[in-house]
Structure formats: structure tokens, C-alpha cells
Design an enzyme around this catalytic site. Structure first.
Site, PDB file in Angstrom:
ATOM      1  N   THR A  46       0.857  -1.179   0.000  1.00  0.00           N
ATOM      2  CA  THR A  46       0.000   0.000   0.000  1.00  0.00           C
ATOM      3  C   THR A  46       0.897   1.235   0.000  1.00  0.00           C
ATOM      4  OG1 THR A  46      -0.195  -0.063   2.399  1.00  0.00           O
ATOM      5  CG2 THR A  46      -1.928  -1.177   1.123  1.00  0.00           C
ATOM      6  N   THR A  48       1.434   4.302   1.598  1.00  0.00           N
ATOM      7  CA  THR A  48       2.165   4.824   2.754  1.00  0.00           C
ATOM      8  C   THR A  48       3.093   3.774   3.338  1.00  0.00           C
ATOM      9  OG1 THR A  48       0.365   6.369   3.236  1.00  0.00           O
ATOM     10  CG2 THR A  48       1.919   5.933   5.023  1.00  0.00           C
ATOM     11  N   CYS A  49       2.639   2.541   3.389  1.00  0.00           N
ATOM     12  CA  CYS A  49       3.454   1.461   3.949  1.00  0.00           C
ATOM     13  C   CYS A  49       4.714   1.229   3.115  1.00  0.00           C
ATOM     14  CB  CYS A  49       2.636   0.174   4.037  1.00  0.00           C
ATOM     15  SG  CYS A  49       1.123   0.353   5.014  1.00  0.00           S
ATOM     16  N   SER A  50       4.556   1.222   1.806  1.00  0.00           N
ATOM     17  CA  SER A  50       5.684   0.937   0.912  1.00  0.00           C
ATOM     18  C   SER A  50       6.575   2.137   0.632  1.00  0.00           C
ATOM     19  CB  SER A  50       5.169   0.402  -0.431  1.00  0.00           C
ATOM     20  OG  SER A  50       4.662  -0.901  -0.273  1.00  0.00           O
ATOM     21  N   LEU A  54       8.013   1.414   5.710  1.00  0.00           N
ATOM     22  CA  LEU A  54       9.068   0.405   5.570  1.00  0.00           C
ATOM     23  C   LEU A  54      10.413   1.012   5.157  1.00  0.00           C
ATOM     24  CD1 LEU A  54      10.014  -2.564   5.568  1.00  0.00           C
ATOM     25  CD2 LEU A  54       9.160  -2.709   3.217  1.00  0.00           C
TER      26      LEU A  54
END
Length: 160
Positions: A46, A48-50, A54
């Protein structure tokens, strides 16, 4: 009820991708006798996560370990194949332990589950980070708004 600083992590079984395929891994294998930085994301791949969450942990990997951390782990309510692909795609394989919480059992057990059904994603994890020392939570950061401020690697570094 949400887990708090001072609480012991509940028993949980995750899955992780290894060279031999998907394998179960328990909290009893990950946390006892170690200092672990664990961060949770709503979903692998997703935006924001990627793009934000992370990468901060990958960029600060060595600095975090230099402060006495044994393991950096990320958990998401995704299947083990998605988490394995995310590890390979991001270059995090071998640096960060990618934990699949496929049914959200861990997220629910620590009170960090979230309902993303309005966005078509169903049960997910809230965005968070924690420092766990010998299975006990010593720091907990849960995002209260979109983005990666409280749960990011820079904030964790300040807590170590």
C-alpha cells in the site's frame, strides 16, 4: 483492550517466507531473550506502507541494530506470499523479519486491529511501532492520524 507499555506480548503464530517456503513462527521463537523493534502496517504494497513506513526502517536498519536491537520485524494482516513478495521487492529480505498475520489474530490480540472495510480492505492492523524487550512492551507508538510520524523509524531511534 489495547496492549500497553509494561504488558507481555500474547502468544501468537505468524507465518514467514523462508528459502524452503512458508513456515509458521511463534512469538515464543521471536521475542524471548531479545530486544525487538516491531512495526505494524495496514497492508503490504500500500502507498504509505511501501513509500514511507518500511523504507525508514530499511534506511535506519544499521543504526537501530547498533542501539542493541536484535531483530527488526514488520507485521501486517496479509498472507505469507504477499509478505514474502514485499520483502523481495523492497530489498528488505534478510534485513527485516516479515510476519504475516493472515487472519489478524495478533492484531486483535493486542487491540491494534482496524476496520478498513470502507476502503475495501476489511480487517487490518493499525499503523504502530513498539520496542519489545524479552517479550515485554517497553515502548508503544500508535498513529493517531494518517502518515508515519509516531510509528516511524526516526521516532523509534529516539526511544532506543
Amino acid at each position: 483492550m489495547t496492549i500497553s507499555v509494561g504488558d507481555k506480548l500474547p502468544e501468537a503464530t505468524f507465518k514467514t517466507m523462508t528459502a524452503d517456503g512458508a513456515k509458521p513462527i511463534t512469538s515464543a521463537e521471536i521475542f524471548p531473550g531479545k530486544k525487538v523493534v516491531l512495526f505494524g502496517v495496514p497492508g503490504a504494497f500500500t502507498p504509505t506502507c511501501s513509500n514511507n513506513h518500511l523504507p525508514g526502517y530499511l534506511e535506519n536498519h544499521d543504526a537501530i541494530l547498533a542501539r542493541g536491537v536484535d531483530t527488526i520485524a514488520v507485521v501486517s494482516v496479509n498472507d505469507v506470499h504477499v509478505m514474502g513478495a514485499w520483502a523481495r521487492f523492497t530489498g528488505g529480505d534478510g534485513k527485516i523479519l516479515f510476519l504475516a498475520d493472515g487472519n489478524g489474530d495478533f492484531a486483535k490480540a493486542v487491540g491494534l486491529d482496524a476496520d478498513y472495510s470502507g476502503g475495501g480492505m476489511g480487517l487490518r492492523s493499525k499503523r504502530f511501532s513498539m520496542i519489545i524487550d524479552d517479550g515485554k512492551v517497553t515502548a508503544l507508538n500508535v498513529e493517531t492520524k494518517p502518515g508515519v510520524d509516531e510509528s516511524g523509524a526516526a521516532h523509534i531511534l529516539g526511544q532506543l
